[in-house]
Design an enzyme around this catalytic site. Structure first.
Site, short mmCIF file in Angstrom:
data_model
loop_
_atom_site.label_atom_id
_atom_site.label_comp_id
_atom_site.label_asym_id
_atom_site.label_seq_id
_atom_site.Cartn_x
_atom_site.Cartn_y
_atom_site.Cartn_z
CG ASN A 150 -0.09 0.90 4.28
OD1 ASN A 150 -0.72 0.09 4.03
ND2 ASN A 150 -0.61 2.09 3.80
CD GLU A 246 -10.90 0.43 -0.78
OE1 GLU A 246 -10.27 1.51 -0.74
OE2 GLU A 246 -11.98 0.17 -1.28
CB CYS A 280 -3.36 4.01 0.10
SG CYS A 280 -4.70 4.31 1.52
#
Ligand code: NAD
Length: 511
Positions: A150, A246, A280
């Site tokens: 992303n 993460e 995110c």
């Protein structure tokens, strides 16, 4: 048509290959060879051999390469963006904002400050006053960086810059969905003249990532989903190497009754639809005070309807980058509608455009049992919930297995800060959203299933080092009190010291 498909190697031999197609136009972009596990191991071995010389350059020597890369990036940004835009389908403005701008900042920030942040530090000793403590920060060695699709350029470049400035060599395993954008990181440093094998890329799917973890690296910096993060954590545990994970998020946004509704509604739209929700720290749940909920929702719907989808020129929202993620968006929408949600706008694919386009969607009448309220959607849906009080908003925001980031919107800073302190979240932003990863001084990481460890800034740089204390004698004494022989008198003396140190007001003050 899948955007990533296995293809038969040319002449029927050689490693398996993957073909990548544009999510916007579905045209083929190119194909990559999956790096075999033995080659991954050899890559790490080459990195290990290169690391002592790289570390020996010192901070100033390493910074020179970061500045060269920065200069090149500024000069070649249009060409770099061509590659990223082709692979992600997003607009150039969003690509500048999400990839180019933070990449320049990362190169400059760490080149300028790593020397100071990782400098030896004298630490005063509170108890062992005959000693002095010097904290030193040594590179771990070789860092494996595994990245998602992303933010394919920045999420590979940013950890790499930090690891490199700390004196490590790096091996990057980019997402197989966007390999060409991540490959640009290697191109950039190669053109900047980085010594051979200091930064290398291995390509392929999950099997290549798994091979990297088992190839003798000293740490894994992983960014990706919770599902894969768990596997990576387990594999790192088996290899006894540290990792930062993460992972995903389900970021809540709390809108208080006293919020500036114009700003909050624009923030909600930006927070939810930036990168088409494939971020995110996307705003994935909104909890708005009942007394302003109708006005706020109306403003949001109005602004969402004005978002322009597109593939070229000026447009706001591009396609979904990965077909499997579009399937998740459609599943969440169908589940929500089946359980009683109201679609105020959007709610379906955009048939007018050929690629993986989904209309920006606003939902109300949503309930916690809906997948769209509990699982990460990672797509263009914003569910809005009406709440009766700040306490109720906090309780609902915290009712999640995720805890990456959150935002609070109020004109009263003290009220917003008090709410922020009660959120189970890796970071909280007041009257803005999604900026923590770019705020380099702020450690970035997730609570609960959103991750393990923190990255960026001083915390991130130190994470790529062993913090090695060096303790030495201040006065050059011949003997230490506690050395042999043990005698009753020595025991009594220690007890007297204990009594004075922690049994008297002056002792407690000095201890
Ligand atoms: P993913 O977990 O499917 O893949 C991430 C990377 O892991 C890819 O390179 C993949 O090839 C690799 N991989 C897959 N299986 C592996 C294995 N067994 N061992 C080692 N590596 C393996 O994630 P994705 O779909 O590419 O990215 C989207 C996810 O990333 C979302 O959940 C999003 O929230 C998360 N994300 C988190 C952050 C953050 O900083 N917290 C930032 C961006 C994206």
């Amino acid at each position: 048509m899948a955007i990533v498909e296995p293809v038969t190697p040319q002449n029927g031999s050689g490693p398996p290959r993957l073909r990548i197609s544009s999510p916007a136009t579905r045209e083929t972009i190119g194909d990559i060879a999956i790096t075999p596990a033995a080659e991954v191991r050899a890559t790490v071995a080459r990195a290990r051999a290169a690391q002592p010389a790289w570390n020996a350059l010192g901070f100033d020597g390493r910074a020179k390469f970061m500045y060269k890369a920065l200069k090149l990036l500024l000069a070649k940004q249009e060409a770099f963006m061509d590659v990223i835009v082709r692979e992600t389908g997003r607009s150039r403005v969003e690509t500048i904002m999400m990839e180019m701008f933070p990449a320049c900042d990362s190169l400059s920030y760490y080149a300028k400050r790593a020397k100071e942040l990782l400098a030896d530090k004298k630490v005063p000793m509170h108890l062992l006053r005959t000693k002095k403590l010097l904290m030193t920060y040594r590179p771990l060695g070789v860092i494996g960086i595994i990245t998602p699709w992303n933010g394919p350029f920045i999420l590979a470049l940013n950890p790499a810059v930090q690891a490199l400035m700390a004196g490590n060599c790096v091996v990057i395993k980019p997402s197989e969905v966007t390999p060409f954008s991540s490959r640009l990181v290697a191109t950039l440093f190669e053109e900047a003249g980085l010594p051979r094998h200091v930064l290398q890329v291995v390509e392929g799917d999950g099997s290549t990532g798994a091979a990297l973890i088992e190839s003798g690296v000293d740490k894994i910096s992983f960014t990706g989903s919770v599902r894969t993060g768990r596997k990576v954590g387990e594999a790192c545990g088996r290899a006894l190497i540290p990792c930062t994970l993460e992972l995903g998020g389900k970021d809540p946004m709390i809108v208080c009754a006293d919020a500036d509704l114009g700003r909050a509604s624009s923030g909600a739209v930006f927070g939810a639809f930036m990168n088409n929700g494939q971020f995110c720290c996307s705003t994935e749940r909104v909890y708005v005070a009942g007394e302003v909920a109708d006005a706020f929702t109306h403003m949001v719907v109005d602004k969402v309807k004005k978002l322009r989808p597109g593939t070229s020129g000026d447009f706001d929202v591009g396609p979904m980058i990965w077909p499997a993620q579009l399937d998740i968006v459609e599943r969440h929408l169908a589940d929500a509608v089946a359980k009683g949600a109201t679609v105020l706008t959007g709610g379906k694919r955009n048939a007018a455009l050929g690629g993986l386009f989904y209309e920006p969607t606003v939902l109300t009448n949503v309930t916690p049992d809906m997948a769209v309220m509990s699982e990460e959607t990672f797509g263009p849906i914003i569910p809005i919930v009406r709440v009766g009080s700040d306490d109720e908003a906090i309780r609902m925001a915290n009712d999640s297995t995720y805890g990456l980031s959150a935002s609070v919107w109020s004109r009263d800073d003290a009220r917003a800060t008090a709410i922020a302190k009660r959120l189970d979240s890796g970071s909280v932003v007041i009257n803005d959203c999604g900026i923590t990863y770019g705020a380099v001084e702020a450690p970035f990481g997730g609570r609960k299933q959103s991750g393990v460890g923190q990255v960026n800034g001083e915390t991130g740089l130190r994470g790529y080092c062993y913090a090695t204390p060096i303790i030495s004698d201040r006065f050059g004494m011949k003997e230490e009190q506690v050395w042999y022989p043990y005698t009753a008198d020595k025991g009594k003396l220690l007890q007297k010291i204990m009594k004075w140190m922690w049994g008297t007001p002056l002792g407690r003050l000095l201890s």
